[in-house]
Design a protein around this motif. Structure first.
Motif, PDB file in Angstrom:
ATOM      1  N   PRO A 248       4.765  11.260  -1.955  1.00  0.00           N
ATOM      2  CA  PRO A 248       5.123  10.671  -0.681  1.00  0.00           C
ATOM      3  C   PRO A 248       6.356  11.423  -0.263  1.00  0.00           C
ATOM      4  N   ASN A 249       7.431  11.455  -1.070  1.00  0.00           N
ATOM      5  CA  ASN A 249       8.789  11.722  -0.616  1.00  0.00           C
ATOM      6  C   ASN A 249       8.828  13.252  -0.247  1.00  0.00           C
ATOM      7  N   LYS A 250       7.611  14.071  -0.651  1.00  0.00           N
ATOM      8  CA  LYS A 250       7.607  15.361  -0.453  1.00  0.00           C
ATOM      9  C   LYS A 250       6.905  15.743   0.864  1.00  0.00           C
TER      10      LYS A 250
ATOM     11  N   ALA B 227      13.368  -8.180  -3.625  1.00  0.00           N
ATOM     12  CA  ALA B 227      14.293  -7.151  -4.465  1.00  0.00           C
ATOM     13  C   ALA B 227      13.261  -6.172  -4.640  1.00  0.00           C
ATOM     14  N   GLU B 228      13.383  -4.717  -4.378  1.00  0.00           N
ATOM     15  CA  GLU B 228      12.696  -3.652  -4.665  1.00  0.00           C
ATOM     16  C   GLU B 228      13.425  -2.978  -5.801  1.00  0.00           C
ATOM     17  N   GLY B 229      12.400  -2.393  -6.572  1.00  0.00           N
ATOM     18  CA  GLY B 229      12.923  -1.434  -7.717  1.00  0.00           C
ATOM     19  C   GLY B 229      13.557  -2.035  -8.869  1.00  0.00           C
ATOM     20  N   VAL B 230      12.885  -3.324  -9.390  1.00  0.00           N
ATOM     21  CA  VAL B 230      13.386  -4.151 -10.369  1.00  0.00           C
ATOM     22  C   VAL B 230      12.857  -3.570 -11.615  1.00  0.00           C
ATOM     23  N   GLU B 231      13.527  -2.974 -12.396  1.00  0.00           N
ATOM     24  CA  GLU B 231      13.032  -2.251 -13.834  1.00  0.00           C
ATOM     25  C   GLU B 231      13.533  -2.987 -15.102  1.00  0.00           C
ATOM     26  N   ARG B 232      14.524  -3.852 -14.937  1.00  0.00           N
ATOM     27  CA  ARG B 232      14.976  -4.312 -16.296  1.00  0.00           C
ATOM     28  C   ARG B 232      15.251  -5.986 -16.342  1.00  0.00           C
TER      29      ARG B 232
ATOM     30  N   LYS C  99       3.897  -0.832 -11.904  1.00  0.00           N
ATOM     31  CA  LYS C  99       3.782   0.448 -11.143  1.00  0.00           C
ATOM     32  C   LYS C  99       2.827   0.077  -9.946  1.00  0.00           C
ATOM     33  N   PRO C 100       2.880   1.032  -8.978  1.00  0.00           N
ATOM     34  CA  PRO C 100       1.829   0.995  -8.024  1.00  0.00           C
ATOM     35  C   PRO C 100       0.552   1.307  -8.718  1.00  0.00           C
ATOM     36  N   ILE C 101      -0.434   0.753  -8.432  1.00  0.00           N
ATOM     37  CA  ILE C 101      -1.619   0.810  -9.306  1.00  0.00           C
ATOM     38  C   ILE C 101      -3.108   0.936  -8.422  1.00  0.00           C
TER      39      ILE C 101
ATOM     40  N   GLY D 176       8.457  -4.075  -8.629  1.00  0.00           N
ATOM     41  CA  GLY D 176       9.206  -3.073  -9.366  1.00  0.00           C
ATOM     42  C   GLY D 176       8.634  -2.918 -10.977  1.00  0.00           C
ATOM     43  N   TYR D 177       8.714  -1.783 -11.366  1.00  0.00           N
ATOM     44  CA  TYR D 177       8.110  -1.262 -12.756  1.00  0.00           C
ATOM     45  C   TYR D 177       8.344  -2.329 -13.691  1.00  0.00           C
ATOM     46  N   LEU D 178       9.274  -3.236 -13.648  1.00  0.00           N
ATOM     47  CA  LEU D 178       9.290  -4.188 -14.845  1.00  0.00           C
ATOM     48  C   LEU D 178       8.005  -5.167 -14.515  1.00  0.00           C
TER      49      LEU D 178
ATOM     50  N   ILE E  72      11.768  -5.518   6.639  1.00  0.00           N
ATOM     51  CA  ILE E  72      12.502  -4.576   7.031  1.00  0.00           C
ATOM     52  C   ILE E  72      12.860  -3.982   5.513  1.00  0.00           C
ATOM     53  N   ASP E  73      12.423  -2.666   5.517  1.00  0.00           N
ATOM     54  CA  ASP E  73      12.238  -1.831   3.963  1.00  0.00           C
ATOM     55  C   ASP E  73      13.871  -1.006   4.126  1.00  0.00           C
ATOM     56  N   ASP E  74      13.905  -0.854   2.551  1.00  0.00           N
ATOM     57  CA  ASP E  74      15.285  -0.173   2.123  1.00  0.00           C
ATOM     58  C   ASP E  74      16.570  -0.971   2.772  1.00  0.00           C
TER      59      ASP E  74
ATOM     60  N   ALA F  15       1.132  -1.355  -0.103  1.00  0.00           N
ATOM     61  CA  ALA F  15       0.091  -0.047   0.124  1.00  0.00           C
ATOM     62  C   ALA F  15       0.963   1.415  -0.079  1.00  0.00           C
ATOM     63  N   LEU F  16       0.753   1.954  -0.995  1.00  0.00           N
ATOM     64  CA  LEU F  16       1.369   3.274  -0.854  1.00  0.00           C
ATOM     65  C   LEU F  16       0.482   4.624  -1.011  1.00  0.00           C
ATOM     66  N   VAL F  17       0.705   5.461  -0.286  1.00  0.00           N
ATOM     67  CA  VAL F  17      -0.334   6.424  -0.133  1.00  0.00           C
ATOM     68  C   VAL F  17      -0.244   7.500  -1.324  1.00  0.00           C
TER      69      VAL F  17
HETATM   70  P1  C2E Z   1       9.314   2.589  -0.133  1.00  0.00           P
HETATM   71  O1  C2E Z   1       8.404   2.144   1.088  1.00  0.00           O
HETATM   72  O2  C2E Z   1      10.704   1.952  -0.281  1.00  0.00           O
HETATM   73  O3  C2E Z   1       8.287   2.395  -1.526  1.00  0.00           O
HETATM   74  C1  C2E Z   1       8.865   1.996  -2.471  1.00  0.00           C
HETATM   75  C2  C2E Z   1       8.895   3.405  -3.530  1.00  0.00           C
HETATM   76  O4  C2E Z   1       9.828   3.222  -4.884  1.00  0.00           O
HETATM   77  C3  C2E Z   1       7.632   3.874  -3.955  1.00  0.00           C
HETATM   78  O5  C2E Z   1       7.691   5.226  -4.199  1.00  0.00           O
HETATM   79  C4  C2E Z   1       7.394   3.150  -5.329  1.00  0.00           C
HETATM   80  O6  C2E Z   1       6.324   3.746  -6.250  1.00  0.00           O
HETATM   81  C5  C2E Z   1       8.825   3.217  -6.014  1.00  0.00           C
HETATM   82  N1  C2E Z   1       9.068   2.098  -6.985  1.00  0.00           N
HETATM   83  C6  C2E Z   1       8.587   0.875  -6.888  1.00  0.00           C
HETATM   84  N2  C2E Z   1       9.065   0.352  -7.920  1.00  0.00           N
HETATM   85  C7  C2E Z   1       9.951   1.054  -8.648  1.00  0.00           C
HETATM   86  C8  C2E Z   1      10.819   0.801  -9.790  1.00  0.00           C
HETATM   87  O7  C2E Z   1      10.940  -0.236 -10.436  1.00  0.00           O
HETATM   88  N3  C2E Z   1      11.474   1.964 -10.049  1.00  0.00           N
HETATM   89  C9  C2E Z   1      11.464   3.231  -9.183  1.00  0.00           C
HETATM   90  N4  C2E Z   1      12.391   4.099  -9.765  1.00  0.00           N
HETATM   91  N5  C2E Z   1      10.694   3.442  -8.250  1.00  0.00           N
HETATM   92  C10 C2E Z   1       9.901   2.332  -7.743  1.00  0.00           C
HETATM   93  P2  C2E Z   1       6.454   6.076  -3.531  1.00  0.00           P
HETATM   94  O8  C2E Z   1       5.230   5.432  -3.599  1.00  0.00           O
HETATM   95  O9  C2E Z   1       6.642   7.416  -4.065  1.00  0.00           O
HETATM   96  O10 C2E Z   1       6.923   6.236  -2.159  1.00  0.00           O
HETATM   97  C11 C2E Z   1       8.020   6.572  -1.728  1.00  0.00           C
HETATM   98  C12 C2E Z   1       8.439   6.295  -0.407  1.00  0.00           C
HETATM   99  O11 C2E Z   1       7.628   7.006   0.551  1.00  0.00           O
HETATM  100  C13 C2E Z   1       8.279   4.972   0.386  1.00  0.00           C
HETATM  101  O12 C2E Z   1       9.252   4.391  -0.077  1.00  0.00           O
HETATM  102  C14 C2E Z   1       7.934   5.075   1.805  1.00  0.00           C
HETATM  103  O13 C2E Z   1       9.058   5.304   2.376  1.00  0.00           O
HETATM  104  C15 C2E Z   1       7.215   6.279   1.684  1.00  0.00           C
HETATM  105  N6  C2E Z   1       5.614   5.926   1.891  1.00  0.00           N
HETATM  106  C16 C2E Z   1       4.766   5.733   0.800  1.00  0.00           C
HETATM  107  N7  C2E Z   1       3.682   5.670   1.133  1.00  0.00           N
HETATM  108  C17 C2E Z   1       3.684   5.585   2.410  1.00  0.00           C
HETATM  109  C18 C2E Z   1       2.838   5.390   3.577  1.00  0.00           C
HETATM  110  O14 C2E Z   1       1.523   4.911   3.319  1.00  0.00           O
HETATM  111  N8  C2E Z   1       3.117   5.456   4.945  1.00  0.00           N
HETATM  112  C19 C2E Z   1       4.287   5.771   5.218  1.00  0.00           C
HETATM  113  N9  C2E Z   1       4.777   5.842   6.299  1.00  0.00           N
HETATM  114  N10 C2E Z   1       5.305   5.935   4.264  1.00  0.00           N
HETATM  115  C20 C2E Z   1       4.946   5.829   2.924  1.00  0.00           C
END
Ligand code: C2E
Ligand code: MG
Ligand code: MG
Ligand code: MG
Length: 278
Positions: A74-76, A235-240, A262-264, A257-259, A178-180, A60-62
């Motif tokens: 979200p990063n902003k 693995a996160e961020g798999v694009e290729r 994307k988040p949908i 990852g985007y491969l 554990i993320d990242d 889930a990504l806000v």
């Molecule tokens: P995160 O939890 O490490 O999430 C992964 C981020 O990488 C997401 O960005 C996702 O859209 C992006 N991503 C996924 N696959 C790929 C890829 O193949 N290539 C690239 N370039 N990017 C990819 P997003 O959604 O912009 O979120 C960024 C960060 O913001 C997240 O990193 C997380 O730390 C935070 N975040 C997002 N949603 C939430 C939330 O609901 N609560 C909290 N506390 N943090 C959130």
């Protein structure tokens, strides 16, 4: 505007500092309003088992779509929400929504899968976190095994309390990842004693893993640790394709990852779930 800078004399404030704080104040106010009016929604990014291509979960990504300012990433706004404490109510709303949604999918007859929710450090250290999580699971009727909380390594730097809190969440039956992983701490050895289920290899190591020896060594090391400690690994961020090929060959179990996707929005997840049934 000038500011005294000791023996170096004077320094002019850079205009962008002022602009930044204005933007910040603006966003802070808008965040409050957005919270009141529930102007957020959630996109879901699928997670796949690499060997079989099976959909195994979703993160889930806000998302914040501001009526005038448009989409704010979200990063902003998450860092501002963290500093102001607004992350606590916002994060709780996300957690509740994600659990409700996952329960609704199950009620509609889709094969159950795990939804993961990011938990910020600030939320993690709420005194009643465990109780809040338990209550949300109870209210929504979601079984704990279908929820995963993603935390970052930085919580371990903050206090020694992290481990018992994690343990209590895990005792509920909720999964922890554990993320990242690999970015936040000087040593990997601390994972040995942690009550966690999964490690997510940070996207920064995946980005060039198909062509960089150092990234390859780091990814291999993380995979070995995961295997030795019987942890799941993703693995996160798999694009290729080349990155996938490397991960596959090295025995990485899952990928995101985007491969793959994307988040949908929710509806597109339903399309994937339907396709998986066929
Ligand atoms: P995160 O939890 O490490 O999430 C992964 C981020 O990488 C997401 O960005 C996702 O859209 C992006 N991503 C996924 N696959 C790929 C890829 O193949 N290539 C690239 N370039 N990017 C990819 P997003 O959604 O912009 O979120 C960024 C960060 O913001 C997240 O990193 C997380 O730390 C935070 N975040 C997002 N949603 C939430 C939330 O609901 N609560 C909290 N506390 N943090 C959130
Ligand atoms: Mg995450
Ligand atoms: Mg991540
Ligand atoms: Mg991140």
């Amino acid at each position: 505007f000038v500011k005294e800078r000791g023996r170096n004399g004077f320094e002019f404030f850079h205009p962008s500092i002022e602009e930044k704080s204005l933007e910040r104040i603006l966003l802070e106010n808008e965040l409050r309003k957005a919270m009141e009016h529930e102007h957020f929604h959630i996109d879901y990014q699928p997670k796949y088992e690499l060997l079989t291509g099976k959909l195994v979960g979703a993160e889930a990504l806000v998302r914040w779509n501001h009526p005038e300012l448009g989409r704010i990433p979200p990063n902003k706004f998450i860092p501002i929400a963290e500093e102001t404490g607004l992350i606590v109510p916002i994060g709780e709303w996300i957690l509740r929504r994600a659990c409700e949604q996952n329960r609704a999918w199950q009620a509609e007859g889709y094969a159950p899968f795990r939804v993961s929710v990011n938990l910020s450090v600030r939320q993690f250290f709420q005194p009643d976190l465990v109780e809040r999580v338990r209550e949300i699971l109870e209210d929504t009727g979601l079984e704990p095994q279908w929820l995963e909380l993603e935390i970052t390594e930085s919580i371990f730097a903050e206090t020694d309390n992290a481990v018992p809190i994690l343990q209590s969440i895990r005792d509920l039956g909720v999964h922890i990842s554990i993320d990242d992983f690999g970015t936040g701490y000087s040593s990997f050895s601390y994972v040995k004693h942690l009550p966690v289920d999964t490690i997510k290899i940070d996207a920064s190591f995946i980005r060039d893993v198909h062509m960089n020896k150092e990234s390859q060594a780091i990814v291999r090391a993380i995979l070995t640790i995961a295997q030795t400690l019987h942890l799941n690994v993703i693995a996160e961020g798999v694009e290729r394709e080349e990155q996938l090929a490397f991960l596959h060959a090295e025995g990485c179990r899952e990928g995101q990852g985007y491969l793959f996707s994307k988040p949908i929005p929710r509806q597109e997840i339903e399309t994937l779930l339907k396709a998986a049934e066929a």
